[in-house]
Design a protein around this motif. Structure first.
Motif, mmCIF file in Angstrom:
data_model
loop_
_atom_site.group_PDB
_atom_site.id
_atom_site.type_symbol
_atom_site.label_atom_id
_atom_site.label_comp_id
_atom_site.label_asym_id
_atom_site.label_seq_id
_atom_site.Cartn_x
_atom_site.Cartn_y
_atom_site.Cartn_z
ATOM 1 N N PRO A 38 30.361 41.714 48.372
ATOM 2 C CA PRO A 38 31.585 41.313 47.661
ATOM 3 C C PRO A 38 31.919 42.183 46.456
ATOM 4 C CG PRO A 38 30.273 39.383 48.173
ATOM 5 C CD PRO A 38 29.449 40.592 48.553
ATOM 6 N N ILE A 39 30.909 42.702 45.793
ATOM 7 C CA ILE A 39 31.167 43.541 44.618
ATOM 8 C C ILE A 39 31.841 44.858 44.995
ATOM 9 C CG2 ILE A 39 28.963 44.781 44.502
ATOM 10 C CD1 ILE A 39 29.049 44.110 41.445
ATOM 11 N N ASP A 40 31.710 45.273 46.256
ATOM 12 C CA ASP A 40 32.286 46.542 46.707
ATOM 13 C C ASP A 40 33.665 46.384 47.352
ATOM 14 O OD1 ASP A 40 30.063 47.932 45.782
ATOM 15 O OD2 ASP A 40 28.997 47.720 47.679
ATOM 16 N N ILE A 41 34.196 45.193 47.359
ATOM 17 C CA ILE A 41 35.502 44.964 47.973
ATOM 18 C C ILE A 41 36.666 45.483 47.117
ATOM 19 C CG2 ILE A 41 37.117 43.155 48.719
ATOM 20 C CD1 ILE A 41 34.690 41.686 49.908
ATOM 21 N N PRO A 42 36.668 45.298 45.798
ATOM 22 C CA PRO A 42 37.826 45.768 45.022
ATOM 23 C C PRO A 42 38.192 47.242 45.221
ATOM 24 C CG PRO A 42 36.573 44.220 43.712
ATOM 25 C CD PRO A 42 35.762 44.489 44.969
ATOM 26 N N PRO A 43 37.226 48.175 45.286
ATOM 27 C CA PRO A 43 37.649 49.562 45.538
ATOM 28 C C PRO A 43 38.343 49.724 46.898
ATOM 29 C CG PRO A 43 35.361 49.513 44.800
ATOM 30 C CD PRO A 43 35.786 48.098 45.019
ATOM 31 N N LEU A 44 37.936 48.931 47.886
ATOM 32 C CA LEU A 44 38.601 49.000 49.190
ATOM 33 C C LEU A 44 40.047 48.548 49.076
ATOM 34 C CD1 LEU A 44 35.768 47.571 51.484
ATOM 35 C CD2 LEU A 44 36.425 49.975 51.172
ATOM 36 N N TYR A 45 40.286 47.468 48.301
ATOM 37 C CA TYR A 45 41.658 47.008 48.085
ATOM 38 C C TYR A 45 42.486 48.092 47.404
ATOM 39 C CZ TYR A 45 40.780 42.022 49.138
ATOM 40 O OH TYR A 45 40.490 40.837 49.743
ATOM 41 N N VAL A 46 41.955 48.662 46.330
ATOM 42 C CA VAL A 46 42.726 49.654 45.575
ATOM 43 C C VAL A 46 43.017 50.887 46.427
ATOM 44 C CG1 VAL A 46 42.691 51.213 43.590
ATOM 45 C CG2 VAL A 46 41.949 48.844 43.320
ATOM 46 N N LEU A 47 42.015 51.398 47.111
ATOM 47 C CA LEU A 47 42.238 52.572 47.955
ATOM 48 C C LEU A 47 43.207 52.269 49.099
ATOM 49 C CD1 LEU A 47 38.597 53.953 48.099
ATOM 50 C CD2 LEU A 47 40.573 55.090 47.038
ATOM 51 N N GLY A 48 43.118 51.076 49.659
ATOM 52 C CA GLY A 48 44.016 50.702 50.747
ATOM 53 C C GLY A 48 45.444 50.496 50.288
ATOM 54 N N LEU A 49 45.616 49.958 49.091
ATOM 55 C CA LEU A 49 46.957 49.677 48.587
ATOM 56 C C LEU A 49 47.601 50.883 47.914
ATOM 57 C CD1 LEU A 49 46.291 46.139 47.055
ATOM 58 C CD2 LEU A 49 47.574 46.660 49.149
ATOM 59 N N GLU A 50 46.797 51.686 47.223
ATOM 60 C CA GLU A 50 47.363 52.777 46.431
ATOM 61 C C GLU A 50 47.083 54.166 46.979
ATOM 62 O OE1 GLU A 50 46.510 52.212 42.292
ATOM 63 O OE2 GLU A 50 47.080 50.093 42.385
ATOM 64 N N GLY A 51 46.180 54.270 47.955
ATOM 65 C CA GLY A 51 45.893 55.563 48.554
ATOM 66 C C GLY A 51 44.744 56.283 47.868
ATOM 67 N N PRO A 52 44.458 57.503 48.327
ATOM 68 C CA PRO A 52 43.329 58.273 47.804
ATOM 69 C C PRO A 52 43.401 58.446 46.291
ATOM 70 C CG PRO A 52 44.252 59.334 49.747
ATOM 71 C CD PRO A 52 45.190 58.226 49.366
ATOM 72 N N ALA A 53 42.210 58.531 45.675
ATOM 73 C CA ALA A 53 42.136 58.662 44.222
ATOM 74 C C ALA A 53 40.836 59.335 43.828
ATOM 75 C CB ALA A 53 42.220 57.287 43.571
ATOM 76 N N ARG A 54 40.813 59.879 42.626
ATOM 77 C CA ARG A 54 39.583 60.403 42.051
ATOM 78 C C ARG A 54 38.720 59.217 41.616
ATOM 79 N NH1 ARG A 54 41.361 65.080 37.933
ATOM 80 N NH2 ARG A 54 39.279 65.901 38.333
ATOM 81 N N ALA A 55 37.418 59.420 41.600
ATOM 82 C CA ALA A 55 36.493 58.352 41.209
ATOM 83 C C ALA A 55 36.795 57.849 39.797
ATOM 84 C CB ALA A 55 35.048 58.846 41.304
ATOM 85 N N GLY A 56 37.087 58.737 38.880
ATOM 86 C CA GLY A 56 37.401 58.336 37.510
ATOM 87 C C GLY A 56 38.645 57.471 37.435
ATOM 88 N N ASP A 57 39.643 57.800 38.239
ATOM 89 C CA ASP A 57 40.869 57.001 38.263
ATOM 90 C C ASP A 57 40.616 55.622 38.861
ATOM 91 O OD1 ASP A 57 42.266 59.101 37.099
ATOM 92 O OD2 ASP A 57 42.927 59.910 39.025
#
Length: 161
Positions: A38-57
């Protein structure tokens, strides 16, 4: 409007506490047939909704420290849910994107979330729900229009001088 503010803050606190809890995210993942911590789900949401990103972003968007973000991305990469590609603008950085499996997982998580929202709105009239969506969207945009984590020290509260 002022007399409703404590009630609004209570509702907002209950919502964010419930939705972001590990137990809720675990239940969403399980119902979606997804085996992700569950702790790893938020990055999946952000990447899925907003697209590729740098780790810092991503760290800034999720209000996490860079080391915490790095650990999450390592777990997601080992699980085959994300891929890293060289950043064309900075040879030292990489761009994180969902893999094909990651896209599938994101779609299943979103479908389960939509099912939960549909259930929550089941007692609402069509017109009532139609008014709520733009109002909530406007509220969230105004509430999240605050200084970024970078401006306040990578997600830590500002210190008083």
């Amino acid at each position: 409007m002022g007399s409703h503010l404590p009630e609004l803050l209570t509702a907002l606190t209950r919502l964010t506490t419930h939705w972001s809890s590990a137990s809720t995210q675990y239940a969403v993942a399980a119902a979606a047939g997804v085996d992700v911590d569950p702790i790893d789900i938020p990055p999946l949401y952000v990447l899925g909704l907003e697209g590729p990103a740098r780790a810092g972003d991503l760290a800034i968007a999720l209000r996490l420290t860079r080391p915490t973000m790095s650990k999450q991305l390592s777990r997601l990469e080992r699980a085959g849910l994300i891929e890293r590609a060289p950043d064309p603008t900075d040879a030292r950085a990489s761009i994180i994107r969902l893999s094909a499996t990651g896209h599938d997982v994101h779609e299943r998580l979103v479908a389960q979330g939509l099912s939960m929202v549909t259930d929550a709105l089941s007692g609402w009239g069509r017109a009532e729900a139609a008014l709520f969506v733009p109002q909530l969207t406007r509220f969230v945009e105004a509430l999240t229009d605050i200084p970024t984590a970078t401006a306040i020290g990578e997600g830590r509260p500002p210190t008083r001088s």
